[in-house]
Design a protein around this motif. Structure first.
Motif, short mmCIF file in Angstrom:
data_model
loop_
_atom_site.label_atom_id
_atom_site.label_comp_id
_atom_site.label_asym_id
_atom_site.label_seq_id
_atom_site.Cartn_x
_atom_site.Cartn_y
_atom_site.Cartn_z
N GLY A 134 0.83 -1.21 0.00
CA GLY A 134 0.00 0.00 0.00
C GLY A 134 0.86 1.25 0.00
N SER A 204 -14.87 -1.71 -0.56
CA SER A 204 -13.62 -2.28 -1.06
C SER A 204 -12.44 -1.35 -0.87
CB SER A 204 -13.76 -2.64 -2.55
OG SER A 204 -14.07 -1.49 -3.31
N MET A 205 -12.73 -0.08 -0.57
CA MET A 205 -11.67 0.90 -0.35
C MET A 205 -11.55 1.20 1.14
SD MET A 205 -12.45 3.51 -3.50
CE MET A 205 -12.58 2.90 -5.19
N ARG A 208 -6.72 4.40 3.42
CA ARG A 208 -5.85 5.16 2.51
C ARG A 208 -6.68 5.96 1.50
NH1 ARG A 208 -2.42 0.50 2.89
NH2 ARG A 208 -0.35 1.05 3.74
N HIS A 209 -7.74 5.35 0.99
CA HIS A 209 -8.57 6.04 0.00
C HIS A 209 -9.32 7.22 0.63
CE1 HIS A 209 -7.86 2.11 -1.87
NE2 HIS A 209 -8.01 2.73 -3.02
N SER A 227 -3.72 0.33 -3.30
CA SER A 227 -4.34 -0.60 -2.36
C SER A 227 -3.39 -1.75 -2.05
CB SER A 227 -5.64 -1.15 -2.96
OG SER A 227 -6.16 -2.18 -2.15
N GLN A 229 -4.37 -4.55 -0.63
CA GLN A 229 -5.07 -5.81 -0.85
C GLN A 229 -5.15 -6.19 -2.33
OE1 GLN A 229 -6.25 -3.41 1.30
NE2 GLN A 229 -5.58 -4.58 3.11
N THR A 230 -5.45 -5.20 -3.17
CA THR A 230 -5.68 -5.50 -4.59
C THR A 230 -4.55 -5.07 -5.51
OG1 THR A 230 -6.83 -3.39 -4.98
CG2 THR A 230 -8.16 -5.25 -4.20
N SER A 243 -10.41 5.41 -9.50
CA SER A 243 -9.83 4.15 -9.04
C SER A 243 -9.51 3.21 -10.19
CB SER A 243 -10.81 3.46 -8.07
OG SER A 243 -12.06 3.24 -8.70
#
Length: 273
Positions: A134, A204-205, A208-209, A227, A229-230, A243
């Protein structure tokens, strides 16, 4: 101009236009947030008050009039973030504050990042995303971000891909928080950014977002968010979060925003992609 028994002058038309413009701007600022529901409820109550007043129900009019007066003060408290954002937009877009000659008096003396350094930042963002680390990278445009830089660890280091990768490594002590880039240097790392609490961000965010959105609302900086995670890359600009951006698109958007529709980094980023 007469419409039935109503006489309309050009000042009435101007008045209606300005009120409509003001209401639209208020709606634009609060849309998608919890405050938008409060605003809609207050407007419905105000329309009801006008109807009651037109019908001549004096007691009900007096009660609602008192409530509307108190409600106006309550709205200032409820909408303090939106009012602040509205004033920031006005100040950011005002001709006098965008003047190169007068910008020094308004704190807008920050130099834009050079195209070569911006390409380095984008290349680092791609590598960080591919490693599923991240990151928050704040790229200064005009606003002075000293107050945010002082919340982290001051570096004042030259921009390099290796340094950015090491900062956002999972083993680094500086990987929490944001990196702030200004005047062609990495000014600070592990910085604390203002977090958006109003806009409904998808589940899903994460944090940080929200921090990227909050920073883009409070300043004119561009915020790259990655991200953990993704591994997807996002970009927050002027209170909007874009995004899942490809690297090439990220370069185009950053170049267009920072260099006013001149995109000097696209070709290099495209070649690296």
């Amino acid at each position: 101009m007469d419409i039935g028994f109503i006489k309309i002058t050009w000042t009435d038309i101007l008045d209606i236009f300005l009120v409509s413009l003001l209401l639209y701007q208020v709606y634009y600022l609060v849309r998608g947030s919890i405050a938008s529901r409060v605003f809609a409820g207050y407007m419905l109550l105000y329309v009801f008050y006008l109807i009651i007043k037109a019908l001549g129900l004096n007691l009900m009019t007096a009660i609602l009039q008192y409530f509307m007066g108190v409600g106006a003060i309550a709205l200032i408290v409820i909408f303090q973030q939106e009012i602040r954002r509205f004033l920031l937009v006005l100040g950011r877009n005002a001709t006098i504050t965008n003047s190169r000659f007068l910008s020094r008096f308004f704190g807008n003396a920050v130099k834009n990042i050079e195209a070569e350094n911006l390409a380095t930042v984008i290349e680092a963002a791609r590598s960080i995303a591919s490693d599923f680390n991240g990151a928050l990278i704040v790229v200064t445009k005009q606003d002075d971000l000293t107050q945010y830089a002082e919340t982290g660890v001051l570096l004042h280091a030259q921009i390099s891909k290796q340094l950015l990768l090491s900062i956002f490594s999972q083993y680094s002590a500086l990987n929490e928080g944001a990196v702030i880039i200004a005047d062609g240097k990495i000014v600070a790392a592990r910085c604390v950014l203002p977090v958006n609490e109003e806009t409904e961000v998808p589940t899903s965010m994460g944090f940080r977002h929200r921090a990227a959105l909050g920073m883009s609302e409070s300043t004119d900086a561009a915020v790259i968010v990655i991200s953990e995670q993704t591994g997807r890359i996002g970009l927050a600009i002027q209170s909007e979060l874009h995004s899942n951006l490809p690297v090439k698109k990220l370069g185009e958007m950053l170049g267009a925003y920072l260099y006013e529709n001149v995109i000097p980094v696209t070709e290099k980023v495209a070649n690296e992609s």
